[in-house]
Design a protein around this motif. Structure first.
Motif, PDB file in Angstrom:
ATOM      1  N   THR A 187       2.020   1.338 136.983  1.00 13.02           N
ATOM      2  CA  THR A 187       2.093   1.816 138.375  1.00 13.02           C
ATOM      3  C   THR A 187       3.499   2.325 138.702  1.00 13.02           C
ATOM      4  O   THR A 187       4.466   2.046 137.983  1.00 13.02           O
ATOM      5  CB  THR A 187       1.737   0.691 139.355  1.00 13.02           C
ATOM      6  OG1 THR A 187       2.773  -0.303 139.309  1.00 13.02           O
ATOM      7  CG2 THR A 187       0.378   0.070 139.036  1.00 13.02           C
ATOM      8  N   GLU A 188       3.586   3.015 139.817  1.00 15.32           N
ATOM      9  CA  GLU A 188       4.882   3.467 140.307  1.00 15.32           C
ATOM     10  C   GLU A 188       5.791   2.265 140.574  1.00 15.32           C
ATOM     11  O   GLU A 188       6.977   2.281 140.252  1.00 15.32           O
ATOM     12  CB  GLU A 188       4.701   4.285 141.578  1.00 15.32           C
ATOM     13  CG  GLU A 188       5.991   4.748 142.199  1.00 15.32           C
ATOM     14  CD  GLU A 188       5.785   5.542 143.485  1.00 15.32           C
ATOM     15  OE1 GLU A 188       6.787   6.079 143.982  1.00 15.32           O
ATOM     16  OE2 GLU A 188       4.651   5.618 143.988  1.00 15.32           O
TER      17      GLU A 188
ATOM     18  N   ASN B 188       7.318   0.862 137.323  1.00 13.53           N
ATOM     19  CA  ASN B 188       8.373   1.722 136.796  1.00 13.53           C
ATOM     20  C   ASN B 188       9.646   1.625 137.633  1.00 13.53           C
ATOM     21  O   ASN B 188      10.748   1.510 137.099  1.00 13.53           O
ATOM     22  CB  ASN B 188       7.873   3.164 136.734  1.00 13.53           C
ATOM     23  CG  ASN B 188       8.801   4.082 135.980  1.00 13.53           C
ATOM     24  OD1 ASN B 188       9.314   3.741 134.921  1.00 13.53           O
ATOM     25  ND2 ASN B 188       9.031   5.254 136.534  1.00 13.53           N
TER      26      ASN B 188
ATOM     27  N   VAL C 167       7.659   7.469 133.191  1.00 14.03           N
ATOM     28  CA  VAL C 167       7.804   6.023 133.039  1.00 14.03           C
ATOM     29  C   VAL C 167       8.986   5.777 132.115  1.00 14.03           C
ATOM     30  O   VAL C 167       9.136   6.434 131.078  1.00 14.03           O
ATOM     31  CB  VAL C 167       6.501   5.397 132.482  1.00 14.03           C
ATOM     32  CG1 VAL C 167       6.711   3.934 132.105  1.00 14.03           C
ATOM     33  CG2 VAL C 167       5.363   5.543 133.488  1.00 14.03           C
TER      34      VAL C 167
ATOM     35  N   HIS D 172       3.064   7.645 135.901  1.00 12.74           N
ATOM     36  CA  HIS D 172       2.449   6.666 136.801  1.00 12.74           C
ATOM     37  C   HIS D 172       0.933   6.844 136.765  1.00 12.74           C
ATOM     38  O   HIS D 172       0.432   7.961 136.834  1.00 12.74           O
ATOM     39  CB  HIS D 172       2.954   6.848 138.229  1.00 12.74           C
ATOM     40  CG  HIS D 172       4.425   6.681 138.356  1.00 12.74           C
ATOM     41  ND1 HIS D 172       5.153   7.257 139.348  1.00 12.74           N
ATOM     42  CD2 HIS D 172       5.326   5.997 137.593  1.00 12.74           C
ATOM     43  CE1 HIS D 172       6.418   6.945 139.221  1.00 12.74           C
ATOM     44  NE2 HIS D 172       6.548   6.188 138.147  1.00 12.74           N
TER      45      HIS D 172
END
Length: 162
Positions: free
Chosen positions: A32-33, A36, A67, A106
């Motif tokens: 996921t964002e 990261n 990422v 992401h």
């Protein structure tokens, strides 16, 4: 009444590893964002390609944030732990031949697999052996996104443990 049988999850003892065997580690891990951003911030990596969406959108060829490759590597190895080394490793001895042929983004899912390419008893540490793992990470499309060779010091099965 029968005696309760107990099974505790663990990795493999040195003797249980076979060279040439491919271990598929499941489930995969969707990145996921938040994953990261947190990893990048915690490790003090200020690379804008991981943190700055507006700037990254202007940067070819991907035009989006990537990422952090160190997160990809850590997750690749982490996905193997419960199946291979949980509670049976002494520690990592080193990594080599690390490559990131394609980036992770992401929302991508990382799937890991490991091949044991070599193993030998330790010459200096009785009851332990050295295992060489070749880890491969693929995204949800099957593209190789990371590879790494890792040597680890593994415990041999304790005497009397079957």
């Amino acid at each position: 009444m029968t005696e309760e049988r107990v099974i505790e999850q663990r990795g493999l003892w040195f003797e249980e590893f076979e060279t040439g065997v491919r271990y598929l580690h499941r489930p995969g891990r969707t990145i996921t964002e938040a994953d990261n951003t947190l990893f990048t911030a915690v490790t003090m990596n200020t690379q804008a390609l991981h943190l700055d969406a507006a700037w990254s959108e202007q940067q070819p060829p991907f035009n989006q944030r990537l990422v952090n490759s160190m997160f990809t590597l850590a997750t690749l190895v982490g996905l193997s732990v419960s199946q291979l080394t949980q509670g049976t490793t002494v520690g990592n001895l080193g990594f080599s031949e690390i490559a990131f042929p394609k980036p992770m983004f992401h929302g991508d899912t990382l799937y890991a697999e490991t091949v044991v390419t070599e193993k030998r008893a330790s010459k200096s540490r009785p009851g332990e052996g050295i295992v060489t793992f070749v880890h491969t990470g693929r995204n949800q499309h099957g593209d190789v996104v990371a590879t790494a060779t890792r040597k680890a010091l593994m415990r041999m099965r304790p005497e009397g443990d079957s």
